[in-house]
Enzyme design. Structure first.
Site, PDB file in Angstrom:
ATOM      1  N   MET A   1       0.848  -1.198   0.000  1.00  0.00           N
ATOM      2  CA  MET A   1       0.000   0.000   0.000  1.00  0.00           C
ATOM      3  C   MET A   1       0.885   1.250   0.000  1.00  0.00           C
ATOM      4  O   MET A   1       0.409   2.345   0.314  1.00  0.00           O
ATOM      5  CB  MET A   1      -0.932  -0.014   1.201  1.00  0.00           C
TER       6      MET A   1
ATOM      7  N   HIS B   1       9.305  -3.533   3.273  1.00  0.00           N
ATOM      8  CA  HIS B   1       8.816  -3.772   1.910  1.00  0.00           C
ATOM      9  C   HIS B   1       9.987  -4.161   0.988  1.00  0.00           C
ATOM     10  O   HIS B   1       9.869  -5.065   0.165  1.00  0.00           O
ATOM     11  CB  HIS B   1       8.156  -2.511   1.336  1.00  0.00           C
TER      12      HIS B   1
ATOM     13  N   GLN C   1      -2.814 -12.310   7.794  1.00  0.00           N
ATOM     14  CA  GLN C   1      -2.960 -12.074   6.353  1.00  0.00           C
ATOM     15  C   GLN C   1      -2.254 -13.183   5.558  1.00  0.00           C
ATOM     16  O   GLN C   1      -2.764 -13.646   4.536  1.00  0.00           O
ATOM     17  CB  GLN C   1      -2.364 -10.705   6.004  1.00  0.00           C
TER      18      GLN C   1
ATOM     19  N   SER D   1       6.692  -0.184   9.952  1.00  0.00           N
ATOM     20  CA  SER D   1       5.330  -0.085   9.437  1.00  0.00           C
ATOM     21  C   SER D   1       5.134   1.301   8.854  1.00  0.00           C
ATOM     22  O   SER D   1       5.685   2.286   9.376  1.00  0.00           O
ATOM     23  CB  SER D   1       4.338  -0.302  10.583  1.00  0.00           C
TER      24      SER D   1
END
Ligand code: AMP
Length: 280
Positions: free
Chosen positions: A30, A37, A153, A185
């Site tokens: 996102m 990431h 998830q 995060s």
């Protein structure tokens, strides 16, 4: 790095790459990218010929409209980061176009989507499953990479791939942390200095719980962990629980040979932080 906004254009390009025998790796995000990431991208680059990252702040997985509105959007710097990190393709789909491709979802998650994050954020995992399926449909990956920080998830995506028989190899990548232990995060940027200073107690408490397993019952240890975190005035625990790591069934009695995980969600003001630790 090539950037695509339109699903059909990406689809066409991927089709050509596949005809050339290229193996496609996919990292959905996102945005507001950080080293966590990028560790997923690194894993994709080592396993695949072409790595695709997507950036899409998916409205259907947010239960709180304010959380969606406040979600950091830093597409320009994200794109520069990805290019520097050696990403081959960035996909930033147009919202209407991607949801226009939606088909009925013939799967059932049963209890998996209802507990923990699913209980605190009703509809969250249904939204995640919808968008991940649509992204998979656009990217047609051979392999896909997700972070263990979002442990529940990972289990939901695993079910999605199995039930729809998508034939995608999934990789679940360990959580990248700040030097003081706080799980990286995108939401960390929204912490004020007091909240940021307090937040590492979450990981310290997970480690402490691992150490204390033999000394308490599950209920006692959960209570003690919540108290340790809430000693920090800036933090309020949403949940701190032990569960079977395969099914996420809550654990009330320690059992031999059980794969055990501790899961935590903690509010710092209106910022919700999650973390977890596999205990055994
Ligand atoms: P997000 O942009 O938060 O939706 O995350 C995109 C992907 O990155 C998900 O698979 C996350 O689990 C993963 N991720 C987020 N934070 C971390 C982290 N600190 N370490 C490793 N992976 C992460």
């Amino acid at each position: 790095m090539l950037t695509f906004f339109h699903p059909h254009e990406l689809n066409k390009h991927i089709h050509t790459l596949k005809k050339e025998g290229k193996r496609i790796g996919f990292v959905p995000t996102m945005g507001a990218l950080h080293a966590g990431h990028l560790s997923l991208l690194e894993a994709s680059k080592s396993a695949c010929d072409i790595s695709v990252c997507s950036i899409f702040v998916n409205p259907t997985q947010f239960t709180n409209p304010e959380d969606l509105a406040k979600y950091p959007r830093t597409e320009k710097s994200d794109s520069a980061l990805l290019e520097k990190a050696g990403c081959d393709i960035l996909f930033m789909p147009d919202q209407q176009e991607i949801y226009a491709r939606e088909k009925p979802m013939p799967i059932t998650f049963n209890a998996l989507t209802q507990s923990f994050e699913g209980a605190s954020r009703p509809g969250h995992f249904e939204g995640v499953a919808r968008i991940v399926r649509l992204l998979f449909d656009c990217v047609q990956p051979d392999e896909a990479f997700f972070g263990l920080k979002d442990y529940q998830q990972c289990l939901v995506i695993d079910e999605l791939v199995k039930q729809l028989d998508l034939g995608i190899t999934l990789h679940f990548i360990p959580t990248k942390r700040e030097p003081d232990g706080l799980a990286m995060s995108s939401r960390n940027q929204r912490l004020n200095s007091k909240q940021r200073e307090a937040a590492p107690v979450i990981y310290r408490t997970l480690l402490w719980a691992k150490d204390q397993l033999g000394n308490y019952t599950a209920a006692e240890l959960e209570k003690a962990c919540i108290a340790r975190i809430e000693e920090e005035a800036a933090l309020r625990v949403d949940y701190f629980k032990f569960a079977d790591a395969r099914t996420l069934e809550p654990v009330s009695v320690w059992k031999k040979d059980m794969l055990l995980i501790a899961l935590a969600a903690v509010f710092a003001g209106d910022v919700r932080l999650i973390d977890n630790l596999l205990l055994k």
